[in-house]
Design an enzyme around this catalytic site. Structure first.
Site, PDB file in Angstrom:
ATOM      1  N   ALA A  60      35.653  18.168  60.794  1.00 22.08           N
ATOM      2  CA  ALA A  60      36.088  18.504  62.162  1.00 22.08           C
ATOM      3  C   ALA A  60      36.490  20.290  62.038  1.00 22.08           C
ATOM      4  O   ALA A  60      36.829  20.380  61.117  1.00 22.08           O
ATOM      5  CB  ALA A  60      36.956  17.816  62.986  1.00 22.08           C
ATOM      6  N   GLY A 101      35.662  14.110  59.582  1.00 22.35           N
ATOM      7  CA  GLY A 101      34.597  13.644  60.481  1.00 22.35           C
ATOM      8  C   GLY A 101      33.228  13.818  59.468  1.00 22.35           C
ATOM      9  O   GLY A 101      32.309  13.049  60.225  1.00 22.35           O
ATOM     10  N   GLU A 104      32.819  10.226  58.388  1.00 19.11           N
ATOM     11  CA  GLU A 104      32.534   9.349  59.582  1.00 19.11           C
ATOM     12  C   GLU A 104      31.183   9.592  59.979  1.00 19.11           C
ATOM     13  O   GLU A 104      30.791   8.431  60.489  1.00 19.11           O
ATOM     14  CB  GLU A 104      33.630   9.830  60.511  1.00 19.11           C
ATOM     15  CG  GLU A 104      35.282   9.381  60.163  1.00 19.11           C
ATOM     16  CD  GLU A 104      36.092   9.813  61.479  1.00 19.11           C
ATOM     17  OE1 GLU A 104      36.987   8.743  61.807  1.00 19.11           O
ATOM     18  OE2 GLU A 104      36.215  10.965  61.738  1.00 19.11           O
ATOM     19  N   GLU A 124      42.854  12.950  57.186  1.00 16.20           N
ATOM     20  CA  GLU A 124      43.314  12.885  58.355  1.00 16.20           C
ATOM     21  C   GLU A 124      44.990  12.561  58.345  1.00 16.20           C
ATOM     22  O   GLU A 124      45.654  13.468  58.938  1.00 16.20           O
ATOM     23  CB  GLU A 124      42.842  12.099  59.486  1.00 16.20           C
ATOM     24  CG  GLU A 124      41.724  12.827  60.108  1.00 16.20           C
ATOM     25  CD  GLU A 124      40.315  12.117  59.281  1.00 16.20           C
ATOM     26  OE1 GLU A 124      39.177  12.393  59.562  1.00 16.20           O
ATOM     27  OE2 GLU A 124      40.511  11.487  58.006  1.00 16.20           O
TER      28      GLU A 124
END
Length: 706
Positions: A60, A101, A104, A124
């Site tokens: 991200a 991310g 993910e 994270e």
């Protein structure tokens, strides 16, 4: 930003947004559009997500966490669901890092292939968050509960071999110029063998006793996760993966992420994240200032610090020559270096051959003449200006032109050291923290005449030896030890006024400090601080109570852990309260006319922390540090300030500068002459507190103007 290439019925979506393919809003929009387009094309047998850069994706865009743009449509959870539910099989081809991310997104794909050297992780938790786009829900289903829990709760990445062993990836492919061809071969085999979609909605977490395992895991991390909110929230979300359908678990995870995003701990984590990326941007040092070539290193002093520095460079592949003044000290130093690598081999961190080869790169000498070919020479000798002058005069005579001459001084004036040489532009401070081979922080001290390319070299070398370089200016103690001075001063003064070492240390450790002031002094050695004070006696003579208790301990030979007695009595490494300290403190209080009283925990915390923060404001005003984040990185990585509070300057912003100013003014007025002496608020603190501007906002505005 992305490109689509068709090969033999397969569509390759190639990410190409330097430097890290961040999953910004524009990237998410481009990916969503491409997925929809290709999924509607019946000629496409499978979609491959890959990268044109040396990494898959850095995850991200963290900037969006502060602006709120991370929720703009499509957000990352929505993109992952789109990938997961599209008709066409999707394969993630991972070469290089795939973090946060990025992983993910890969988990939402049907298949994942990776190179053996690829690194995949969900970091994270290090930002005070949980994975918010399916990490806690899909990873346990794909890689198993235990592997997923370890990855999520540690935040550490795993490499290809481990990822294959736990089922995170389906195949390892060679990381060579034919990587795309290997991926195409894998995709072809998948389709030929039936090309079945593998959707996490159809998977469950398979484990014989998930509740029992997670309860046990909670117990294991209880000590290290004390005070932290993210670990428990992660575990709750992982529990949801074990108990709920995917859609419900994803909804709970997203809510948990949003909840954590608005916590002080997450703000602290993001602050430090950006501070690390800013700290190597040095005013006056440009890309034109190319680093010098460093191929050989010399270290002067084979004591604890010198050995630690040598080990750090040896581990990074540099040959190191140690210089000592006596043969016995030199032999002992080299033997300790060899023992370090032998222990690493015995613990399985290095092969025996590798350990022996690294240790063989360390040589020794008693002659400055043998340092003539070294590119970088680091002095790690006794903290005395006379000693430093002697060493740098010798280096000026013997070191080759363009050799960088560095001092590991922790408090002394680097410009005065450089002045005894004919080449002050080549002199720099490299302040390592003990143990130097372990501690991540490196204060890079910029002298008045230090050349920009010398600073650039220091930063480059620091990264190679896996240190965090923070560049600071010249003053007493630079940044770290200058801020330590008022912190330590108040901790000692409080003993005169009626507190005990344990009371002070308990308050600070409850706040989150890795170690209280008095335990830290005992560990470092009471004599170390006493010698520093001897060097600057004239500067502190106006306060006869300054470190009075510590000076008396030094006189009594109570030097801390090394002698078994300091502010505490030691049984091994276990510290035990000593009633004699109260007697010593009371006697000194009578002698200096200090009235003793009961002191509450709030006063202890404020008296120790707020002058430390105030000193940080002075340092920033004087431009000894470039940014508040630089001070925070130094204190988090070098002095045990809790990272979940973001460092002392961020903590000041978090609790409010007006509170710092009000309490500094209170102690200035209530502590009489002592308060007038030491509790005057910094002008910058007064300015910002009265105008309602945060420290970060002030420096952001200053950066924009420049």
């Amino acid at each position: 930003m992305i490109s689509i290439k068709h090969t033999e019925g397969f569509a390759f979506i190639e990410l190409n947004a330097p430097p890290v393919n961040a999953l910004s809003l524009k990237m998410r929009q481009a990916l969503l559009s491409a997925i929809h387009e290709l999924d509607a094309d019946e000629q496409v047998k499978a979609i491959v997500l890959c990268s044109a850069l040396p990494l898959f994706c850095g995850g991200a865009d963290i900037v969006e966490f502060s602006t709120g743009a991370l929720w703009d449509k499509p957000d990352l959870p929505e993109l992952c669901v789109t990938i997961e539910t599209c008709r066409t099989p999707v394969i993630a081809a991972i070469a290089g890092p795939a973090m946060g991310g990025a992983l993910e997104i890969a988990l939402a794909c049907d298949y994942r292939v990776a190179t053996p050297d690829a690194v995949m992780g969900l970091p994270e938790i290090k930002l005070g968050l949980l994975p918010g786009a399916g990490g806690t829900q899909r990873l346990p289903r794909i890689a198993g509960l235990e592997a997923a829990t370890q990855m999520i709760l540690s935040g550490d990445p795993v490499k290809g071999e481990y990822a294959l062993s736990c089922g995170l990836v389906d195949a390892l492919l060679e990381n060579d110029q034919d990587f795309r061809a290997h991926v195409l071969g894998f995709a072809t085999r998948v389709i030929q063998e039936g090309g079945l979609r593998r959707n996490c909605m159809d998977m469950t977490v398979t484990h014989s006793d998930p509740k029992g395992y997670l309860t046990s895991f909670r117990d294991q991390i209880a000590h290290t996760s004390k005070n932290l909110v993210a670990p428990e929230r992660c575990l709750v979300s992982i529990e949801a993966a074990c108990e709920m359908p995917l859609a419900e678990g994803l909804a709970q995870e997203k809510a948990g992420f949003a909840e954590l995003l608005d916590t002080p701990q997450s703000r602290a984590g993001r602050h430090l994240f950006f501070a690390e990326r800013e700290c190597t941007k040095i005013p006056g040092v440009t890309r034109a200032d190319q680093p010098r070539d460093i191929t050989s290193v010399a270290v002067i002093g084979a004591g604890t610090m010198g050995r630690g520095i040598a080990i750090a460079f040896l581990q990074a592949g540099y040959p190191v020559i140690l210089l000592e003044t006596a043969q016995g000290a030199l032999e002992l130093g080299l033997e300790k270096v060899r023992e370090h690598f032998q222990r690493a081999s015995q613990k399985g961190r290095l092969s025996a051959d590798r350990a022996e080869a690294i240790a063989a790169n360390a040589t020794g000498t008693l002659s400055y003449g043998d340092l003539a070919e070294a590119d970088l020479i680091i002095e790690a000798a006794f903290e005395s200006m006379d000693v430093k002058h002697h060493i740098f005069e010798a280096l000026d005579r013997h070191a080759k032109p363009d050799a960088i001459l560095a001092s590991n001084t922790s408090t002394l004036d680097l410009d005065e050291i450089a002045a005894v040489t004919s080449r002050p532009e080549d002199v720099i401070g490299l302040h390592f923290f003990s143990p130097a081979n372990v501690m991540r922080l490196l204060e890079v001290v910029r002298g008045a005449k230090t050349a920009p390319d010398v600073i650039a070299t220091a930063i480059t070398v620091a990264k190679k030896i896996r240190k965090l370089p923070v560049t600071v200016g010249v003053c007493y103690g630079f940044v770290g030890n200058r801020m330590l001075e008022p912190y330590f001063r108040e901790g000692s003064r409080l003993l005169l006024e009626g507190a005990t070492p344990k009371q002070v240390d308990d308050v600070l450790e409850t706040f989150g400090m890795a170690m209280g002031i008095h335990a830290m002094a005992d560990l470092a050695g009471v004599d170390v601080g006493a010698r520093v004070r001897q060097e600057r006696r004239s500067e502190i003579a106006h306060d006869p109570t300054y470190q009075a208790v510590q000076d008396r301990l030094f006189e009594l030979g109570r030097l801390g852990q090394k002698t078994g007695r300091g502010s505490y009595v030691y049984e091994g490494r276990t510290r035990v309260e000593d009633p004699e300290i109260v007697q010593i403190s009371a006697h000194l209080a009578d002698f200096h006319g200090v009235k003793r009283r009961e002191i509450d925990d709030q006063e202890i915390l404020e008296r120790c922390l707020f002058p430390l923060i105030n000193e940080g404001f002075l340092i920033l005003e004087e431009e000894i540090a470039t940014r508040p984040g630089d001070c925070d990185l130094i204190w988090v990585n070098g002095y045990g300030f809790p990272n979940w509070r973001g460092g002392p300057m961020h903590y000041a912003d978090e609790i409010g500068l007006s509170q710092i100013l009000e309490r500094m003014t209170h102690y200035r007025q209530s502590l009489g002459a002592y308060g007038e002496m030491w509790f005057t608020p910094a002008p910058l603190l007064e300015q910002l507190a009265t105008s309602g501007v945060t420290l970060d906002a002030h420096f952001d505005a200053k950066k924009e103007k420049s």
